[in-house]
Scaffold this motif. Sequence first.
Motif, PDB file in Angstrom:
ATOM      1  N   GLY A  93     -24.781 -62.007  62.296  1.00 15.83           N
ATOM      2  CA  GLY A  93     -24.481 -60.696  62.871  1.00 15.83           C
ATOM      3  C   GLY A  93     -24.949 -60.569  64.309  1.00 15.83           C
ATOM      4  N   SER A  94     -25.537 -61.661  64.863  1.00 20.79           N
ATOM      5  CA  SER A  94     -26.016 -61.571  66.243  1.00 20.79           C
ATOM      6  C   SER A  94     -24.881 -61.899  67.214  1.00 20.79           C
ATOM      7  CB  SER A  94     -27.171 -62.541  66.456  1.00 20.79           C
ATOM      8  OG  SER A  94     -27.640 -62.428  67.765  1.00 20.79           O
ATOM      9  N   GLN A  95     -25.004 -61.375  68.412  1.00 17.57           N
ATOM     10  CA  GLN A  95     -24.021 -61.620  69.462  1.00 17.57           C
ATOM     11  C   GLN A  95     -24.530 -62.760  70.331  1.00 17.57           C
ATOM     12  OE1 GLN A  95     -21.379 -59.528  70.920  1.00 17.57           O
ATOM     13  NE2 GLN A  95     -21.163 -58.621  68.894  1.00 17.57           N
TER      14      GLN A  95
ATOM     15  N   LEU B 194     -37.529 -71.178  65.420  1.00 17.94           N
ATOM     16  CA  LEU B 194     -37.867 -71.519  64.033  1.00 17.94           C
ATOM     17  C   LEU B 194     -37.066 -72.742  63.567  1.00 17.94           C
ATOM     18  CD1 LEU B 194     -37.979 -67.922  62.500  1.00 17.94           C
ATOM     19  CD2 LEU B 194     -39.922 -69.432  62.896  1.00 17.94           C
ATOM     20  N   ARG B 195     -35.791 -72.742  63.961  1.00 16.08           N
ATOM     21  CA  ARG B 195     -34.935 -73.869  63.546  1.00 16.08           C
ATOM     22  C   ARG B 195     -35.433 -75.170  64.172  1.00 16.08           C
ATOM     23  NH1 ARG B 195     -29.579 -71.979  64.499  1.00 16.08           N
ATOM     24  NH2 ARG B 195     -29.996 -72.355  66.669  1.00 16.08           N
ATOM     25  N   ARG B 196     -35.768 -75.065  65.480  1.00 14.01           N
ATOM     26  CA  ARG B 196     -36.219 -76.254  66.199  1.00 14.01           C
ATOM     27  C   ARG B 196     -37.481 -76.833  65.541  1.00 14.01           C
ATOM     28  NH1 ARG B 196     -35.368 -74.366  71.431  1.00 14.01           N
ATOM     29  NH2 ARG B 196     -37.391 -73.389  71.458  1.00 14.01           N
TER      30      ARG B 196
ATOM     31  N   LEU C   2     -35.877 -66.251  68.694  1.00 17.42           N
ATOM     32  CA  LEU C   2     -36.799 -66.579  67.597  1.00 17.42           C
ATOM     33  C   LEU C   2     -36.112 -67.503  66.586  1.00 17.42           C
ATOM     34  CD1 LEU C   2     -39.468 -66.228  66.115  1.00 17.42           C
ATOM     35  CD2 LEU C   2     -38.537 -64.168  65.042  1.00 17.42           C
ATOM     36  N   CYS C   3     -34.858 -67.194  66.277  1.00 15.25           N
ATOM     37  CA  CYS C   3     -34.114 -67.990  65.303  1.00 15.25           C
ATOM     38  C   CYS C   3     -34.067 -69.459  65.731  1.00 15.25           C
ATOM     39  CB  CYS C   3     -32.703 -67.418  65.173  1.00 15.25           C
ATOM     40  SG  CYS C   3     -31.622 -68.397  64.152  1.00 15.25           S
ATOM     41  N   SER C   4     -33.754 -69.705  67.023  1.00 13.04           N
ATOM     42  CA  SER C   4     -33.657 -71.106  67.455  1.00 13.04           C
ATOM     43  C   SER C   4     -35.029 -71.766  67.464  1.00 13.04           C
ATOM     44  CB  SER C   4     -33.056 -71.285  68.848  1.00 13.04           C
ATOM     45  OG  SER C   4     -32.318 -70.229  69.237  1.00 13.04           O
TER      46      SER C   4
ATOM     47  N   LYS D 203     -30.103 -69.470  55.396  1.00  9.41           N
ATOM     48  CA  LYS D 203     -29.933 -68.386  54.417  1.00  9.41           C
ATOM     49  C   LYS D 203     -29.318 -67.112  55.002  1.00  9.41           C
ATOM     50  CE  LYS D 203     -31.281 -70.985  51.191  1.00  9.41           C
ATOM     51  NZ  LYS D 203     -30.240 -71.546  50.363  1.00  9.41           N
ATOM     52  N   GLN D 204     -28.436 -67.318  55.963  1.00  7.66           N
ATOM     53  CA  GLN D 204     -27.695 -66.143  56.438  1.00  7.66           C
ATOM     54  C   GLN D 204     -26.773 -65.693  55.326  1.00  7.66           C
ATOM     55  OE1 GLN D 204     -27.264 -69.044  58.492  1.00  7.66           O
ATOM     56  NE2 GLN D 204     -27.711 -68.426  60.595  1.00  7.66           N
ATOM     57  N   PRO D 205     -26.561 -64.371  55.216  1.00  6.83           N
ATOM     58  CA  PRO D 205     -25.693 -63.906  54.132  1.00  6.83           C
ATOM     59  C   PRO D 205     -24.293 -64.514  54.277  1.00  6.83           C
ATOM     60  CG  PRO D 205     -26.482 -62.075  55.522  1.00  6.83           C
ATOM     61  CD  PRO D 205     -27.086 -63.310  56.066  1.00  6.83           C
TER      62      PRO D 205
HETATM   63  S1  SF4 Z   1     -26.326 -66.721  66.515  1.00 12.71           S
HETATM   64 FE1  SF4 Z   1     -28.482 -66.646  67.124  1.00 12.71          FE
HETATM   65  S2  SF4 Z   1     -29.541 -65.586  65.494  1.00 12.71           S
HETATM   66 FE2  SF4 Z   1     -27.539 -66.205  64.697  1.00 12.71          FE
HETATM   67  S3  SF4 Z   1     -27.889 -68.174  63.695  1.00 12.71           S
HETATM   68 FE3  SF4 Z   1     -27.256 -68.611  65.793  1.00 12.71          FE
HETATM   69  S4  SF4 Z   1     -29.166 -68.749  66.951  1.00 12.71           S
HETATM   70 FE4  SF4 Z   1     -29.643 -67.762  65.001  1.00 12.71          FE
END
Ligand code: SF4
Length: 291
Positions: free
Chosen positions: A212-214, A126-128, A122-124, A78-80
């Motif tokens: 929006g993450s690097q 949760l995905r995992r 955290l994102c990875s 659900k990323q924009p």
């Molecule tokens: S770049 Fe990072 S925060 Fe963005 S979707 Fe991929 S793992 Fe998640």
Amino acid sequence: MSQPVVRKERLEYNKLQKRLRRQVGSAIADYNMIEEGDKIMVCLSGGKDSYGMLDILMSLQKTAPIRFELIAVNMDQKQPGFPEHILPEYLSNVGVPYHIIERDTYSIVKDVIPEGKTTCGLCSRLRRGTLYSYANDIGATKIALGHHRDDIIETLFLNMFYGGKLKAMPPKLLADDKRNVLIRPLAYCKEQDLAEYAEYKAFPIIPCNLCGSQENLQRQVIKQMLTDWEKQHPGRTETIFSAIRNVAPSQLADTNLFDFAGLRIDPEAAPQEESEEDAGVQQFIPALQVS
Ligand code: SF4
């Protein structure tokens, strides 16, 4: 485009596809990644590597001497701006069973991580977690991830430089929950080859910066270091990868891996013949002796 150019491109494409198929086939065989009757959940992010992995696995499935199932799974976090239609269209076209898991981890990550901090950890996680439990729900026997040779090498240096550990990303792994076996069929494939393959095949890539993450700064530093080394010493990356596959625990210093404490001379051992290397060293001994 003139005919000879088209023919040349076709030849290059065929060579590249053969090489990727061979490398994936060797990795599968070397690590016994796929067995008769396996149900393999292929994780698709929408990036070039996972598209390449699915494509090659589907092509190997047609000719493999064993039977195995593939199911492509993507997680819509659900990323924009996530283009929801792209993967279902592609997967229906190529004719592979698939499932899209919808879970709004994007909002969780945004709530928990302060602005400006990297959200990938955290994102990875949760995905995992979500992917692993989905694999259990559908009775998948293996989870295929699209990490390639260069990811593995980068991880080695990341762990060494920033974590003080000599470890990388294995081609096959029993997950910490002991309920999932992860496989990395692209373990022998170069990132550059996968990028070219994605171009030839015109995979509908979903950009990975929607959140929006690097990319992790430390990984960028390692990537640059490896690129510079490869430029100065062509072939170095491949040599490093060979090193990962040729480990000599007795020549390192981990007491858990090798019983240094138990080392004893063997009174029965016969004198060894002098090697060429030893003979070379002998020449220097007089020069090293202190009078
Ligand atoms: S770049 Fe990072 S925060 Fe963005 S979707 Fe991929 S793992 Fe998640």
